[in-house]
Every structure is written in C-alpha cells, then in structure tokens.
Design a protein around this motif. Structure first.
Motif, PDB file in Angstrom:
ATOM      1  N   LEU A  64      32.259 -40.284  46.816  1.00  0.00           N
ATOM      2  CA  LEU A  64      33.449 -41.024  46.393  1.00  0.00           C
ATOM      3  C   LEU A  64      33.737 -42.153  47.378  1.00  0.00           C
TER       4      LEU A  64
ATOM      5  N   ARG B 138      36.783 -40.380  39.137  1.00  0.00           N
ATOM      6  CA  ARG B 138      36.920 -40.234  40.582  1.00  0.00           C
ATOM      7  C   ARG B 138      38.201 -39.481  40.944  1.00  0.00           C
ATOM      8  N   CYS B 139      39.259 -39.782  40.217  1.00  0.00           N
ATOM      9  CA  CYS B 139      40.531 -39.100  40.455  1.00  0.00           C
ATOM     10  C   CYS B 139      40.387 -37.589  40.245  1.00  0.00           C
TER      11      CYS B 139
ATOM     12  N   LEU C 227      32.664 -35.399  47.866  1.00  0.00           N
ATOM     13  CA  LEU C 227      33.496 -36.302  48.654  1.00  0.00           C
ATOM     14  C   LEU C 227      32.675 -37.445  49.244  1.00  0.00           C
TER      15      LEU C 227
ATOM     16  N   TYR D  22      44.866 -39.770  48.363  1.00  0.00           N
ATOM     17  CA  TYR D  22      43.526 -40.135  47.886  1.00  0.00           C
ATOM     18  C   TYR D  22      43.416 -40.013  46.370  1.00  0.00           C
ATOM     19  N   VAL D  23      43.934 -38.915  45.821  1.00  0.00           N
ATOM     20  CA  VAL D  23      43.908 -38.721  44.371  1.00  0.00           C
ATOM     21  C   VAL D  23      44.631 -39.866  43.663  1.00  0.00           C
TER      22      VAL D  23
ATOM     23  N   ALA E  23      44.909 -35.833  50.851  1.00  0.00           N
ATOM     24  CA  ALA E  23      44.325 -35.632  49.523  1.00  0.00           C
ATOM     25  C   ALA E  23      45.269 -36.112  48.428  1.00  0.00           C
TER      26      ALA E  23
ATOM     27  N   SER F 156      38.196 -35.976  42.999  1.00  0.00           N
ATOM     28  CA  SER F 156      38.945 -35.779  44.250  1.00  0.00           C
ATOM     29  C   SER F 156      39.936 -34.637  44.092  1.00  0.00           C
TER      30      SER F 156
ATOM     31  N   ARG G  91      40.738 -41.940  54.445  1.00  0.00           N
ATOM     32  CA  ARG G  91      40.945 -40.661  53.752  1.00  0.00           C
ATOM     33  C   ARG G  91      39.733 -39.742  53.901  1.00  0.00           C
ATOM     34  N   ARG G  92      38.550 -40.268  53.662  1.00  0.00           N
ATOM     35  CA  ARG G  92      37.364 -39.396  53.634  1.00  0.00           C
ATOM     36  C   ARG G  92      37.083 -38.703  54.969  1.00  0.00           C
TER      37      ARG G  92
END
Length: 397
Positions: free
Chosen positions: A185, A10-11, A182, A121-122, A118, A14, A73-74
């Motif tokens: 996630l 996932r990291c 996105l 989020y990462v 971002a 993103s 975040r999304r």
C-alpha cells in the motif's frame, strides 16, 4: 471510476490490516482460565495481566501518539505489527507470569501505535468524497477487530488442538500476511520527518473544553471499564457461576459487546451527535442494570443481553463524546485534547478491572461485580444529570 475503485480497495485492505492488529489485543480473553489452571494464579492476577495492556497503550499515546504524522503511516503501522508478533511469541513461550505480562504489554504498545495511525491511514486512502464511508471502515475495523480476537481464540481453543498455542500461531500467520499487504500500500504522509522530531504529547484541557469534557470523559471511562470487565472476568463468571465451560461461547459473549459498539457508533449518524452522548449514558445505565441482574440471578440470557446493550451504549457515548470534545477544542490543540480523552478511556479499562480483582477475594466475583456496577452507575448518572441540566452549555462549548 477506476481511481475510486482503487481507492476503496486500498481503504478496505488497510482496514483488514487494522482488524488483524486489534484482534491480537483481545485474543487471550477466553484463555485466561486455562492459564490460571496451568500457572495457578488468582483472579486478581487475571485482571492485572489484562490491565497491563492499557498501561502499554497509555505509554504510547503519551510518548509517541503523533509519530505517524512525522515519520509516516506505514513505518508506524509496521512497528505496530512487529509488537503484535512479539506479543504472540511471548504467549507461545509462556511458562510463567512474566511472559504473560510481557505479552500484554507488547500488545498494548501495538494497539497504541495502531489506534490513531491506522484510523488516519484508512481515511486517507479512501477516494475523494468518501470520508463518511471511510470513517465507518475505520470504526468497524477497530471494534470489529477487538471482537474477532476472543471469537477466533474461543473457537480454536474449544474445537481444535493446542488451545494455548494454536490461536497465537494463527495470529502470527495473519500478522505476516498483514505486513505483506501493508508493504504493497502507498504512504499517505507526503512530508516525512526524522523520528527525532517526535515529541511526547502533554495532556491538554483548554478552558472552553472543560464544560463538555467532564461528562464526555465520564461516559468514555465507564464504557471502556465495562469492556474491561467483560473482557477480563466474564469468562470466569460464565464458568464458575453459570457452568458454561465452552470457550467458544465465552469468546462469543465478549465479541458481541464489541460488535454492538460498532452498531452504536454507526447509529450516531441518524441520532445526531448532540443526542448521542446523553442517550449513550442512558443505554449504558441499562446495560449496567442488566449486568447486575445477570450477576444476581446467574442468568446467561441476561449476560448476553447486557453485552449487547452495553456495547451499543458504549458506541453511542464514545463517538458522541469524541465528536463533542473535538468540536469544542481549538484547532491547534484538538489532537492533544483528543489524546487526553483516550487517556481517560484507557484508564477506565485498567484501574476498575484491577479493583474488581481486589474485591473478588473478600466478596466473591458476583459481589465484586455488583460493587463495580454501583460505582459505574453513580458516575454515569452524574454525567447524564449534568447533560440534562445544562445541555446548551455543553453543546456550545
């Protein structure tokens, strides 16, 4: 083990979304010469078109830089991708200067939304204990994405058809793919609040931060100004002074500066935060000297070397500046202080670039570049001198 693998997957995904967005902000770089031929505008207007991007970023940082902390975040990242797509559409429809201005402004709004959200989020998607590696992913995605934009556009413009259209069609397809990724996630903000709770952020500079903020802000300003000049006017210099009309080469030269910045930021881990800021100032001076030599002697090798050295210096100085300012800031004002540093940095990517464009008329591109280099060298020397005279005070605060 499976949870760790899922977290890193996932990291990285993103991070890939981050790359797509940031690549769009530098995509027009090797194409400005073609736009000049098509619309007949001056070198000054090239720098103004480029600088409009920074004004968009600054506006978002001031008005909605903390939006993802509230709404999630999304949603913010999806809005950023929407602005990126709208920017590409503006360039596809461009039949005059207003479209270019609109495209650059929308690109700046996209980057302004993405930069903070971002990065957070990462790091939040990484598994526990992976903060250091996640920081690397975010750094590489940010600067690597900025480097991929001119490289992709240069290659497509040089070796494929429709040079003013195909790069943006490809980017639209990448943005669509990034949006799909996105949406798959997870959201990382648990307690989300309505958009109405988002308030503009005021620049902040508490007394205990001022001693270190001065040299840190100068280093950030100069590093971003160098990137601004490389991104906006280096293709014109390569074509007019060196006879390099290959747009893939122009894109590669700009990309090297961003890729080198990633390497410089990674080197901070070995060098140490306290030494990275003064060392970064020294390397920036070396990059400025190489750029001056490139302008004076019209040597492509020095242009490439300047891009590499300046990129490393910018990476060292900026990460050192960011770490020093964050460490000196009170916890309850840290976000506001960091936003102030970014405001200074993005001012550096706009006003000096416009200054080069203004001076290009009476002095020529080389003369304007040398004046720019002299001004930036004075600033860096002042910051380096301060750090060498009072390192203890700067570190303590």
């Amino acid at each position: 083990m499976d949870l760790d693998r899922q977290g890193w997957r996932r990291c990285l995904l993103s991070g890939a979304v981050f790359v797509v967005c940031m690549a769009g902000t530098t995509l027009p770089t090797p194409l400005y010469g073609l736009y000049q031929e098509k619309f007949g505008f001056s070198a000054l207007m090239v720098t103004v078109v480029y600088a409009v991007y920074a004004f968009g970023v600054i506006g978002v940082l001031l008005l909605a830089g903390n939006a993802s902390d509230s709404v999630g975040r999304r949603p913010v990242l999806l809005a950023g991708l929407g602005f990126a797509a709208a920017s590409a559409v503006c360039f596809l429809c461009a039949d005059g200067m207003p479209w270019l201005y609109a495209g650059r402004l929308l690109s700046g709004l996209s980057a302004g939304l993405f930069t903070g959200a971002a990065t957070a989020y990462v790091m939040e998607l990484a598994p526990p204990g992976g903060a250091s590696r996640a920081t690397f992913v975010a750094t590489a995605a940010n600067m690597g994405g900025l480097g991929c934009g001119p490289l992709l556009a240069g290659i497509l413009a040089q070796y494929a058809s429709w040079p003013l259209y195909l790069p943006f069609v490809v980017h639209l397809a990448l943005v669509a793919a990034a949006a799909v990724v996105l949406l798959r996630l997870p959201e990382t903000v648990r307690e989300r609040r309505p958009l109405s709770t988002v308030r503009p952020q005021k620049p902040a500079l508490p007394p205990q931060v001022r001693a270190v903020f001065g040299p840190a802000a100068i280093a950030a300003f100069v590093g971003f100004a160098l990137f601004g000049v490389f991104t906006s006017v280096s293709p014109a210099f390569l074509a007019e002074s060196l006879g390099v009309h290959n747009r893939a080469v122009s894109g590669l030269v700009v990309a090297l500066a961003f890729f080198a910045s990633t390497a410089g930021q990674l080197a901070v881990g070995r060098i140490g935060v306290e030494r990275s800021l003064p060392l970064g100032c020294g390397v920036l001076l070396a990059g400025l000297a190489l750029l001056a030599g490139a302008l004076w002697w019209d040597l492509l090798a020095l242009v490439v070397l300047s891009a590499l050295v300046s990129g490393v210096g910018q990476g060292l100085a900026f990460r050192g500046a960011l770490s020093a300012v964050a460490g000196a800031s009170p916890a309850d004002q840290r976000a506001a202080v960091i936003s102030t540093l970014f405001l200074v940095a993005y001012t550096g990517i706009s006003l000096p670039v416009i200054g080069v464009g203004v001076l290009e008329g009476p002095l020529g591109l080389e003369g304007a570049g040398l004046v720019f280099i002299a001004c930036m060298a004075v600033l860096v020397l002042g910051a380096a001198g301060y750090l060498l005279r009072r390192p203890a005070r700067a570190a303590a605060n």
